[in-house]
Design a protein around this motif. Structure first.
Motif, PDB file in Angstrom:
ATOM      1  N   THR A 132       0.836  -1.203   0.000  1.00  0.00           N
ATOM      2  CA  THR A 132       0.000   0.000   0.000  1.00  0.00           C
ATOM      3  C   THR A 132       0.869   1.251   0.000  1.00  0.00           C
ATOM      4  O   THR A 132       0.585   2.210  -0.713  1.00  0.00           O
ATOM      5  N   GLY A 133       1.936   1.234   0.784  1.00  0.00           N
ATOM      6  CA  GLY A 133       2.851   2.372   0.810  1.00  0.00           C
ATOM      7  C   GLY A 133       3.528   2.596  -0.535  1.00  0.00           C
ATOM      8  O   GLY A 133       3.680   3.734  -0.983  1.00  0.00           O
ATOM      9  N   ALA A 134       3.918   1.499  -1.171  1.00  0.00           N
ATOM     10  CA  ALA A 134       4.550   1.622  -2.491  1.00  0.00           C
ATOM     11  C   ALA A 134       3.550   2.158  -3.506  1.00  0.00           C
ATOM     12  O   ALA A 134       3.892   3.025  -4.326  1.00  0.00           O
ATOM     13  N   MET A 135       2.320   1.675  -3.449  1.00  0.00           N
ATOM     14  CA  MET A 135       1.295   2.179  -4.371  1.00  0.00           C
ATOM     15  C   MET A 135       1.047   3.665  -4.140  1.00  0.00           C
ATOM     16  O   MET A 135       0.866   4.423  -5.090  1.00  0.00           O
ATOM     17  N   ALA A 136       1.060   4.093  -2.893  1.00  0.00           N
ATOM     18  CA  ALA A 136       0.825   5.503  -2.572  1.00  0.00           C
ATOM     19  C   ALA A 136       1.928   6.395  -3.134  1.00  0.00           C
ATOM     20  O   ALA A 136       1.699   7.572  -3.405  1.00  0.00           O
ATOM     21  N   THR A 179       5.935  -1.954 -13.252  1.00  0.00           N
ATOM     22  CA  THR A 179       7.393  -1.920 -13.282  1.00  0.00           C
ATOM     23  C   THR A 179       7.931  -1.134 -12.084  1.00  0.00           C
ATOM     24  O   THR A 179       8.873  -1.577 -11.413  1.00  0.00           O
ATOM     25  N   LYS A 180       7.338   0.022 -11.810  1.00  0.00           N
ATOM     26  CA  LYS A 180       7.773   0.837 -10.664  1.00  0.00           C
ATOM     27  C   LYS A 180       7.531   0.109  -9.344  1.00  0.00           C
ATOM     28  O   LYS A 180       8.371   0.132  -8.458  1.00  0.00           O
ATOM     29  N   LEU A 181       6.367  -0.532  -9.218  1.00  0.00           N
ATOM     30  CA  LEU A 181       6.074  -1.282  -7.984  1.00  0.00           C
ATOM     31  C   LEU A 181       7.071  -2.406  -7.783  1.00  0.00           C
ATOM     32  O   LEU A 181       7.561  -2.623  -6.671  1.00  0.00           O
ATOM     33  N   LYS A 182       7.367  -3.115  -8.856  1.00  0.00           N
ATOM     34  CA  LYS A 182       8.321  -4.214  -8.771  1.00  0.00           C
ATOM     35  C   LYS A 182       9.683  -3.707  -8.292  1.00  0.00           C
ATOM     36  O   LYS A 182      10.314  -4.309  -7.425  1.00  0.00           O
ATOM     37  N   ALA A 183      10.109  -2.569  -8.823  1.00  0.00           N
ATOM     38  CA  ALA A 183      11.387  -1.981  -8.403  1.00  0.00           C
ATOM     39  C   ALA A 183      11.335  -1.528  -6.939  1.00  0.00           C
ATOM     40  O   ALA A 183      12.272  -1.739  -6.183  1.00  0.00           O
TER      41      ALA A 183
END
Length: 187
Positions: A132-136, A179-183
């Protein structure tokens, strides 16, 4: 009119609501509140704020119901209002954060049942908080496309209509978001 409200289309319900039928407003709310809440909760990552924003969404939608285009799906129209309310909330939050120099911690997780061991619950909550933090932290345009497709379960065409972009743009934004979430998550 002998129309059963539950059988009527959203456009018919909107017309009845504009004609003063309170039960038509209730039926529209009943049909659309859950998907709108899921979208708002996933966009804001804050269940408490999501309740308020969902309520604001329907107040705004019903106040401007006369401007609803009956040729378009009501669900798309109300989701666009919800996303605008989320964007307003995010702007207000950034301003408050700037002035207070304190970012609020968002720890609103439901307590799981006794069947799941506490250490597993903690691990799940930690992973959920991490994702959730990464998505935010994703840019809004990427996060919105990701939420509409994966959390809200809209088709690519529906997500494109809600965001008023092409399906190819949704596809590109999804690819970039993943891609950004994976990184960020190191997977």
């Amino acid at each position: 009119m002998s129309l059963q409200l539950s059988d009527g289309s959203d456009a018919e319900l909107a017309a009845l609501a504009l004609g003063g039928r309170q039960d038509a407003y209730r039926e529209l709310l009943a049909r659309h509140r859950e998907p709108v809440f899921r979208l708002v909760r996933a966009t804001t990552s804050d269940p408490h704020e999501a309740l308020d924003i969902t309520q604001e969404t329907f107040v705004a939608a019903f106040a401007s119901l006369a401007r609803y285009d009956h040729e378009r799906p009501f669900s798309v129209w109300v989701r666009q209002i919800a996303l605008n309310k989320c964007r307003d909330w995010a702007r207000r939050r950034r301003v408050r954060s700037f002035f207070t120099r304190a970012a609020p911690l968002e720890e609103a997780f439901d307590v799981a049942g006794d069947a799941v061991p506490a250490d597993v619950q903690a691990a799940h909550r930690a992973e959920l908080a991490r994702v959730t933090g990464a998505m935010a932290r994703l840019p809004a345009r990427l996060r919105e496309a990701l939420v509409l497709r994966t959390v809200d379960g809209l088709s690519q065409a529906e997500a494109a209509e809600v965001l008023a972009v092409s399906e190819k743009t949704i596809e590109t934004r999804l690819y970039r978001a993943r891609t950004k979430l994976k990184a960020m998550l190191g997977d």
